[in-house]
Design a protein around this motif. Structure first.
Motif, PDB file in Angstrom:
ATOM      1  N   LEU A 645       0.845  -1.189   0.000  1.00 11.34           N
ATOM      2  CA  LEU A 645       0.000   0.000   0.000  1.00 11.34           C
ATOM      3  C   LEU A 645       0.887   1.249   0.000  1.00 11.34           C
ATOM      4  N   PRO A 646       0.507   2.264  -0.716  1.00  8.00           N
ATOM      5  CA  PRO A 646      -0.613   2.309  -1.682  1.00  8.00           C
ATOM      6  C   PRO A 646      -0.293   1.428  -2.891  1.00  8.00           C
ATOM      7  N   ARG A 647      -1.291   0.785  -3.380  1.00  5.44           N
ATOM      8  CA  ARG A 647      -1.096  -0.164  -4.487  1.00  5.44           C
ATOM      9  C   ARG A 647      -1.529   0.480  -5.802  1.00  5.44           C
ATOM     10  N   ILE A 648      -0.712   0.290  -6.809  1.00  5.87           N
ATOM     11  CA  ILE A 648      -1.028   0.872  -8.118  1.00  5.87           C
ATOM     12  C   ILE A 648      -0.618  -0.110  -9.207  1.00  5.87           C
ATOM     13  N   GLU A 649      -1.340  -0.141 -10.309  1.00  7.62           N
ATOM     14  CA  GLU A 649      -1.026  -0.998 -11.449  1.00  7.62           C
ATOM     15  C   GLU A 649      -1.124  -0.185 -12.729  1.00  7.62           C
ATOM     16  N   VAL A 650      -0.330  -0.591 -13.711  1.00  8.06           N
ATOM     17  CA  VAL A 650      -0.349   0.059 -15.029  1.00  8.06           C
ATOM     18  C   VAL A 650      -0.697  -0.994 -16.067  1.00  8.06           C
ATOM     19  N   VAL A 651      -1.728  -0.683 -16.850  1.00  7.39           N
ATOM     20  CA  VAL A 651      -2.187  -1.600 -17.894  1.00  7.39           C
ATOM     21  C   VAL A 651      -2.135  -0.873 -19.232  1.00  7.39           C
ATOM     22  N   GLY A 652      -1.596  -1.539 -20.233  1.00  3.79           N
ATOM     23  CA  GLY A 652      -1.578  -0.991 -21.588  1.00  3.79           C
ATOM     24  C   GLY A 652      -2.694  -1.577 -22.415  1.00  3.79           C
ATOM     25  N   PHE A 653      -3.254  -0.760 -23.301  1.00 10.09           N
ATOM     26  CA  PHE A 653      -4.376  -1.226 -24.122  1.00 10.09           C
ATOM     27  C   PHE A 653      -4.086  -1.160 -25.615  1.00 10.09           C
ATOM     28  N   ARG A 654      -3.056  -0.494 -25.985  1.00 11.95           N
ATOM     29  CA  ARG A 654      -2.773  -0.369 -27.417  1.00 11.95           C
ATOM     30  C   ARG A 654      -1.629  -1.318 -27.771  1.00 11.95           C
ATOM     31  N   ARG A 655      -1.990  -2.409 -28.418  1.00  9.54           N
ATOM     32  CA  ARG A 655      -0.985  -3.438 -28.678  1.00  9.54           C
ATOM     33  C   ARG A 655      -0.099  -3.133 -29.888  1.00  9.54           C
ATOM     34  N   GLU A 656      -0.615  -2.444 -30.872  1.00  8.10           N
ATOM     35  CA  GLU A 656       0.184  -2.157 -32.074  1.00  8.10           C
ATOM     36  C   GLU A 656       0.464  -0.655 -32.123  1.00  8.10           C
TER      37      GLU A 656
END
Length: 678
Positions: A645-656
């Motif tokens: 904590l604090p917990r954070i995540e990074v997600v990508g959505f654009r693959r190309e």
């Protein structure tokens, strides 16, 4: 009158060979008397004729005799001069010394072509043609050989004679003036003092060419039963000359040359002596030989230059250009020897004094070079040394040092390792071998070197990198250059940011040519992320990084293909923290940023966060990057997996992603700019 005309002809052409297909005819009727002599073929010294008709006429009115000559063809083989449909008429004059003179207009195929004058006696004879500023005079007496005087004669008239000396050459223009002597001897003998103007020539293969050349020349040539002999001495005073790969724009001061050649029956041309002198720039001499096809199979030269700068400007551009150093700047003085035969280079010696070499592209520079280099393919030669006062590679300065060489077994080796200081550390050239081409075997260069404790900050500054900290070292065990390709046999190992970088299957094609290409597989182990990310201005991440780049390929030093995967080390026992700035930059690279609005508020509240893992991948192909992360997360891919904590995540959505766009994002991130992906 017939007898008189025959005597005139006989005195003009000693050693007359006449073929009469029909008897001479005498015809005459008032008011004119004439005698006609018809000759099918005549050879007299350098002159030949076919189907001649000599006519001597005298009118009843007392206007005096008139001489006319017509011929289907006249030839002067020494000049390659062939005339067709010749007509000439003149008024003969016999002086008190019994010398017959006759001058009149010449017509070829009915068109006026200057004037021809003949001066005949029992002791001597002379024939001269002039027209349009040009002239040819042929003279002979009993005490001296044939003489030919030339004035602005087109070189195409000499085409056949020149072809006998150099069958591959083609005359493209120019004219010649001077004197030619044809001494009486077995075979053809020529002695000449000539002045060429506007000389142009070339060869079908493009290796030899000249344009606009002005050349005063002394020529001696003899073709007899014992073979051919040739002697030339001259001076290039204007124009352009190509003797591939050397191109020369003739300087105003001119250059002198000399050549002596011989070709016994059935044996190709040999040149026991040649010499070339461009005062103060290049003086060279040696011998040479050709094979039956005209190819150069042996060449030796001793040369010296008091000004290597002018030597490079005038002569070396075409030699160095194929190696990628056509604009190399040289200076100082030099000299040496080289010898070449059917198998290749046989001997090489080089002596340098206060020499320098500067690559305008910044790849290297040398200054204060002194010493010599000696190599022989077949003979023993003394060891040699080249030393320098200052040097640089890609803007990185090297301390003064030297190279000790030894020639053995047809190759040039380092007699002992070379050491030099560089960026607070040391460069060691452990091994160097140079073997020139021989027969079908190509040029081969092999080397091994090591770097120790180079200041990474100073190196970054020189190369325009981000301000890295620490030191760098590495070992290149074996690099082999052959067929315009460098192959690194045992890869390249480096220490960097507390970790290790290894390049395997490393090769470089056309390293000094156009669009060099590099291929490699790269591994990263335990790279300290903290100094790496700080240097790039990419926020800050603590921990260690592992990764690999498979199938890396660079063209002209720009990436065109790779399969990259970068992962933080899960075995790292220290702190694993990622700064707010780094989270934002990674989010921008991945596309569409953070998972939820709550995390955006967390970014404004906390300076850094814990993480479990970070991973990102890119497969570059056709200028497109296919991106990936640690694992799938919904419609996207997880790049940063939070921890604690604090917990954070990074997600990508654009693959190309378009590769140039991704590069721009990286540059923006390292500059601290805010880059949002729509």
């Amino acid at each position: 009158m017939f007898i008189f005309s025959f005597l005139i002809l006989g005195s003009a052409v000693p050693a007359l060979a006449v073929d009469l297909p029909s008897a001479a005819a005498v015809a005459g009727a008032a008011p004119e008397r004439q005698a006609v002599l018809r000759i099918g073929r005549i050879e007299a010294g350098p002159v030949r004729g076919q189907r001649l008709e000599l006519r001597l006429s005298e009118s009843a009115g007392g206007a005096g005799p008139r001489l006319s000559l017509s011929a289907a063809g006249l030839e002067l083989p020494a000049l390659s001069l062939r005339l067709r449909a010749v007509d000439w008429a003149c008024q003969p004059v016999l002086d008190t010394g019994q010398r017959l003179r006759c001058e009149g207009e010449v017509r070829l195929a009915g068109r006026p072509q200057g004037r021809l004058a003949v001066d005949l006696s029992e002791a001597a004879s002379r024939m001269a043609w002039s027209g349009g500023g040009r002239g040819v005079a042929v003279a002979k007496d009993r005490q001296s050989p044939w003489h030919i005087d030339l004035r602005q004669v087109p070189l195409r008239w000499l085409e056949a004679f020149l072809a006998s000396l150099w069958a591959e050459g083609r005359i493209a223009g120019g004219e010649v003036s001077g004197q030619v002597r044809l001494p009486e001897a077995a075979g053809l003998r020529v002695e000449a003092e000539l002045r060429f103007a506007g000389l142009g020539f070339d060869t079908p293969d493009g290796r030899f060419a000249g344009a606009g050349l002005s050349v005063p020349l002394t020529l001696r040539y003899h073709d007899a039963a014992g073979g051919q002999r040739l002697g030339l001495e001259g001076r290039l005073s204007a124009g352009e000359l190509l003797v591939a790969p050397v191109y020369l724009a003739v300087p105003a001061s001119g250059v002198a040359f000399a050549l002596e050649g011989e070709a016994p029956p059935g044996v190709p041309w040999r040149f026991p002596r040649w010499a070339f002198r461009d005062a103060g720039v290049l003086e060279a001499s040696g011998d040479a030989a050709l094979d039956a096809t005209g190819e150069l199979v042996r060449l030796s030269a001793d040369w010296a230059s008091a000004d290597l700068r002018l030597l490079a400007e005038r002569y070396l551009g075409g030699v160095l250009a194929p190696t990628g150093f056509g604009d190399l700047q040289l200076g100082g003085r030099g000299g040496g020897t080289f010898a070449y035969d059917e198998e290749g280079l046989r001997r090489l010696e080089l002596e340098l004094g206060n020499a320098r070499a500067i690559d305008p592209r910044g790849r290297f520079s040398l200054a204060g070079v002194e010493g010599d280099l000696r190599w022989s393919r077949d003979e023993a030669v003394a060891d040699s040394r080249l030393a320098w006062g200052a040097a640089a590679l890609y803007g990185i300065g090297l301390d003064a040092s030297h190279l000790d060489f030894r020639s053995a077994r047809g190759q040039l080796d380092l007699a002992s390792p070379m050491r030099t200081g560089v960026l607070g550390g040391e460069l060691r050239l452990e091994r160097f071998q140079w073997r020139p081409p021989r027969g079908t075997a190509p040029l081969r260069i092999e080397m091994g070197l090591a770097l120790e404790r180079l200041d990474l900050g100073a190196l970054s500054q020189r190369l325009g990198w981000p301000p890295f900290e620490g030191s760098v070292g590495g070992v290149l065990e074996q690099a082999v250059y052959q067929d315009n390709r460098v192959v690194f046999g045992n890869g390249l190992a480096m220490t960097l940011f507390g970790g290790r970088v290894r390049l395997d299957d490393l090769s470089v094609e056309r390293p000094f040519g156009i669009a060099p290409s590099l291929a490699a597989n790269v591994r990263f182990d335990d790279i300290d992320l903290s100094p790496l990310t700080r240097a790039f201005g990419f926020g800050e991440i603590t921990g260690r990084l592992d990764g690999r780049l498979r199938g890396l390929r660079l063209v002209d030093w720009s990436p065109v293909a790779f399969d990259a995967r970068l992962l933080t080390d899960r075995q790292w026992k220290g702190r694993r923290r990622i700064s707010q700035r780094a989270v934002q930059d990674i989010s921008d690279l991945g596309g569409s940023g953070l998972v939820a609005g709550l995390q955006a508020r967390l970014l404004r509240t906390f300076d850094d966060f814990g993480y479990e893992r970070i991973g990102i991948g890119c497969v570059l192909k056709d200028n497109r990057c296919m991106m990936s992360g640690l694992k799938k997360r919904g419609d996207g891919f997880l790049i940063v997996e939070g921890r604690g904590l604090p917990r954070i995540e990074v997600v990508g959505f654009r693959r190309e992603v378009d590769w140039p766009t991704l590069v721009d994002r990286l540059r923006a991130a390292t500059r601290g700019e805010s880059l949002r992906i729509e």
